[in-house]
Design a protein around this motif. Structure first.
Motif, PDB file in Angstrom:
ATOM      1  N   ARG A  67       4.048  26.411  65.905  1.00 16.23           N
ATOM      2  CA  ARG A  67       4.117  25.730  67.203  1.00 16.23           C
ATOM      3  C   ARG A  67       4.631  26.649  68.302  1.00 16.23           C
ATOM      4  NH1 ARG A  67       5.929  21.117  63.878  1.00 16.23           N
ATOM      5  NH2 ARG A  67       4.191  19.659  63.892  1.00 16.23           N
ATOM      6  N   LYS A  68       5.439  27.642  67.915  1.00 10.31           N
ATOM      7  CA  LYS A  68       6.062  28.541  68.886  1.00 10.31           C
ATOM      8  C   LYS A  68       5.026  29.271  69.743  1.00 10.31           C
ATOM      9  CE  LYS A  68      10.394  31.015  68.875  1.00 10.31           C
ATOM     10  NZ  LYS A  68      10.842  30.092  69.910  1.00 10.31           N
ATOM     11  N   GLU A  69       3.864  29.552  69.183  1.00  9.18           N
ATOM     12  CA  GLU A  69       2.856  30.280  69.959  1.00  9.18           C
ATOM     13  C   GLU A  69       2.351  29.479  71.159  1.00  9.18           C
ATOM     14  OE1 GLU A  69      -1.353  30.564  68.267  1.00  9.18           O
ATOM     15  OE2 GLU A  69      -0.196  30.093  66.476  1.00  9.18           O
ATOM     16  N   PHE A  70       2.595  28.191  71.175  1.00  6.49           N
ATOM     17  CA  PHE A  70       2.170  27.360  72.295  1.00  6.49           C
ATOM     18  C   PHE A  70       3.305  27.063  73.270  1.00  6.49           C
ATOM     19  CE2 PHE A  70      -0.739  26.376  68.799  1.00  6.49           C
ATOM     20  CZ  PHE A  70      -1.945  26.714  69.408  1.00  6.49           C
ATOM     21  N   ASP A  71       4.491  27.646  73.024  1.00  7.22           N
ATOM     22  CA  ASP A  71       5.642  27.397  73.895  1.00  7.22           C
ATOM     23  C   ASP A  71       5.375  27.833  75.336  1.00  7.22           C
ATOM     24  OD1 ASP A  71       7.023  26.332  71.791  1.00  7.22           O
ATOM     25  OD2 ASP A  71       8.603  27.858  71.734  1.00  7.22           O
ATOM     26  N   ARG A  72       4.736  28.986  75.521  1.00  4.44           N
ATOM     27  CA  ARG A  72       4.542  29.486  76.888  1.00  4.44           C
ATOM     28  C   ARG A  72       3.621  28.560  77.685  1.00  4.44           C
ATOM     29  NH1 ARG A  72       3.622  35.238  76.663  1.00  4.44           N
ATOM     30  NH2 ARG A  72       5.856  35.412  76.546  1.00  4.44           N
ATOM     31  N   PRO A  73       2.414  28.232  77.184  1.00  2.02           N
ATOM     32  CA  PRO A  73       1.560  27.366  78.013  1.00  2.02           C
ATOM     33  C   PRO A  73       2.002  25.900  78.065  1.00  2.02           C
ATOM     34  CG  PRO A  73       0.442  27.908  75.951  1.00  2.02           C
ATOM     35  CD  PRO A  73       1.709  28.719  75.999  1.00  2.02           C
ATOM     36  N   LEU A  74       2.615  25.391  76.991  1.00  2.31           N
ATOM     37  CA  LEU A  74       2.895  23.948  76.908  1.00  2.31           C
ATOM     38  C   LEU A  74       4.367  23.581  77.021  1.00  2.31           C
ATOM     39  CD1 LEU A  74       0.507  23.080  73.923  1.00  2.31           C
ATOM     40  CD2 LEU A  74       0.034  22.897  76.373  1.00  2.31           C
ATOM     41  N   GLY A  75       5.252  24.575  76.892  1.00  6.32           N
ATOM     42  CA  GLY A  75       6.686  24.302  76.869  1.00  6.32           C
ATOM     43  C   GLY A  75       7.162  24.159  75.432  1.00  6.32           C
ATOM     44  N   LYS A  76       8.472  24.210  75.263  1.00  2.73           N
ATOM     45  CA  LYS A  76       9.050  24.119  73.919  1.00  2.73           C
ATOM     46  C   LYS A  76       8.906  22.705  73.360  1.00  2.73           C
ATOM     47  CE  LYS A  76      12.402  27.807  74.326  1.00  2.73           C
ATOM     48  NZ  LYS A  76      13.806  28.181  74.361  1.00  2.73           N
ATOM     49  N   VAL A  77       8.835  22.624  72.039  1.00  7.25           N
ATOM     50  CA  VAL A  77       8.750  21.333  71.360  1.00  7.25           C
ATOM     51  C   VAL A  77      10.095  20.621  71.502  1.00  7.25           C
ATOM     52  CG1 VAL A  77       8.509  20.208  69.100  1.00  7.25           C
ATOM     53  CG2 VAL A  77       7.022  22.128  69.706  1.00  7.25           C
ATOM     54  N   ARG A  78      10.075  19.361  71.937  1.00 11.88           N
ATOM     55  CA  ARG A  78      11.309  18.571  72.039  1.00 11.88           C
ATOM     56  C   ARG A  78      11.640  17.930  70.703  1.00 11.88           C
ATOM     57  NH1 ARG A  78      10.236  15.770  77.853  1.00 11.88           N
ATOM     58  NH2 ARG A  78      10.789  17.572  79.097  1.00 11.88           N
ATOM     59  N   TYR A  79      10.637  17.380  70.061  1.00 14.18           N
ATOM     60  CA  TYR A  79      10.787  16.820  68.724  1.00 14.18           C
ATOM     61  C   TYR A  79       9.395  16.540  68.180  1.00 14.18           C
ATOM     62  CZ  TYR A  79       9.885  12.291  70.901  1.00 14.18           C
ATOM     63  OH  TYR A  79       9.309  11.262  71.596  1.00 14.18           O
ATOM     64  N   VAL A  80       9.321  16.336  66.876  1.00 11.36           N
ATOM     65  CA  VAL A  80       8.072  15.981  66.205  1.00 11.36           C
ATOM     66  C   VAL A  80       8.299  14.627  65.538  1.00 11.36           C
ATOM     67  CG1 VAL A  80       6.379  16.648  64.453  1.00 11.36           C
ATOM     68  CG2 VAL A  80       7.555  18.420  65.785  1.00 11.36           C
ATOM     69  N   GLN A 110      11.511   2.206  70.832  1.00  5.14           N
ATOM     70  CA  GLN A 110      12.668   2.379  71.728  1.00  5.14           C
ATOM     71  C   GLN A 110      13.913   2.759  70.914  1.00  5.14           C
ATOM     72  OE1 GLN A 110      10.598  -0.264  71.786  1.00  5.14           O
ATOM     73  NE2 GLN A 110       9.703  -0.254  73.832  1.00  5.14           N
ATOM     74  N   ARG A 111      14.100   2.078  69.796  1.00  2.00           N
ATOM     75  CA  ARG A 111      15.264   2.369  68.941  1.00  2.00           C
ATOM     76  C   ARG A 111      15.149   3.784  68.374  1.00  2.00           C
ATOM     77  NH1 ARG A 111      20.001   2.998  68.286  1.00  2.00           N
ATOM     78  NH2 ARG A 111      20.888   2.863  66.213  1.00  2.00           N
ATOM     79  N   LYS A 112      13.947   4.155  67.950  1.00  2.00           N
ATOM     80  CA  LYS A 112      13.734   5.502  67.410  1.00  2.00           C
ATOM     81  C   LYS A 112      14.047   6.568  68.460  1.00  2.00           C
ATOM     82  CE  LYS A 112      10.391   3.951  64.003  1.00  2.00           C
ATOM     83  NZ  LYS A 112       8.995   3.881  63.604  1.00  2.00           N
ATOM     84  N   MET A 113      13.616   6.337  69.694  1.00  2.69           N
ATOM     85  CA  MET A 113      13.856   7.319  70.753  1.00  2.69           C
ATOM     86  C   MET A 113      15.349   7.415  71.076  1.00  2.69           C
ATOM     87  SD  MET A 113      11.017   8.751  71.323  1.00  2.69           S
ATOM     88  CE  MET A 113      10.829   8.523  69.553  1.00  2.69           C
ATOM     89  N   LYS A 114      16.048   6.293  71.005  1.00  2.00           N
ATOM     90  CA  LYS A 114      17.500   6.310  71.233  1.00  2.00           C
ATOM     91  C   LYS A 114      18.179   7.147  70.150  1.00  2.00           C
ATOM     92  CE  LYS A 114      21.442   3.570  72.337  1.00  2.00           C
ATOM     93  NZ  LYS A 114      22.322   2.537  72.011  1.00  2.00           N
ATOM     94  N   ILE A 115      17.746   6.988  68.893  1.00  2.00           N
ATOM     95  CA  ILE A 115      18.310   7.768  67.781  1.00  2.00           C
ATOM     96  C   ILE A 115      18.040   9.263  67.990  1.00  2.00           C
ATOM     97  CG2 ILE A 115      18.090   8.246  65.299  1.00  2.00           C
ATOM     98  CD1 ILE A 115      17.657   5.140  64.967  1.00  2.00           C
ATOM     99  N   VAL A 116      16.819   9.610  68.420  1.00  2.00           N
ATOM    100  CA  VAL A 116      16.492  11.015  68.689  1.00  2.00           C
ATOM    101  C   VAL A 116      17.445  11.580  69.745  1.00  2.00           C
ATOM    102  CG1 VAL A 116      14.761  12.559  69.719  1.00  2.00           C
ATOM    103  CG2 VAL A 116      14.080  10.925  67.956  1.00  2.00           C
TER     104      VAL A 116
END
Length: 126
Positions: A67-80, A110-116
């Motif tokens: 996934r790191k190879e796409f960091d420059r054009p897309l930004g860093k991964v926040r979560y999967v 919503q609950r899952k996103m709060k946990i993240v």
């Protein structure tokens, strides 16, 4: 912070697993894909063998590199976020570690996103 003590890592996974009764498994994985700390929630049975769990964590590390190879054009991964029939899986990247955790799939998004968000705060220094 050079090397976090094993006790500090254990404390982090304990905090993660305690966030919700629907949590199943929480782990911290190093950049090579080794589980440096992991806890299965009391009363929950693993859906995978230990060998499968270790293999999966190695793959989590490989996918992070891919996934790191796409960091420059897309930004860093926040979560999967992977939603399966039997389990919800999340992967959160910190600078030197990967947090991998699973929970029951029944929780609302919503609950899952709060946990993240909570886990990102708990693991901010990793």
């Amino acid at each position: 912070m050079k090397n976090m003590a094993k006790q500090d890592l254990l404390s982090i996974v304990e905090k993660i697993i305690a966030l919700d009764s629907q949590m199943r498994f929480a782990s911290i994985i190093d950049l090579k894909g080794n589980i440096v700390e992991g806890i299965m929630k009391t009363g929950k049975n693993s859906l995978e063998s230990q060998h499968q769990e270790e293999h999966f964590c190695k793959q989590v590390s490989q996918r992070r590199k891919m996934r790191k190879e796409f960091d420059r054009p897309l930004g860093k991964v926040r979560y999967v976020h992977v939603e399966r029939e039997k389990v919800t899986q999340f992967v959160i990247y910190t600078s030197r570690k990967t947090i991998f955790f699973t929970m029951e799939p029944e929780l609302t998004i919503q609950r899952k996103m709060k946990i993240v968000s909570q886990i990102k705060r708990i693991a901010a220094n990793l």
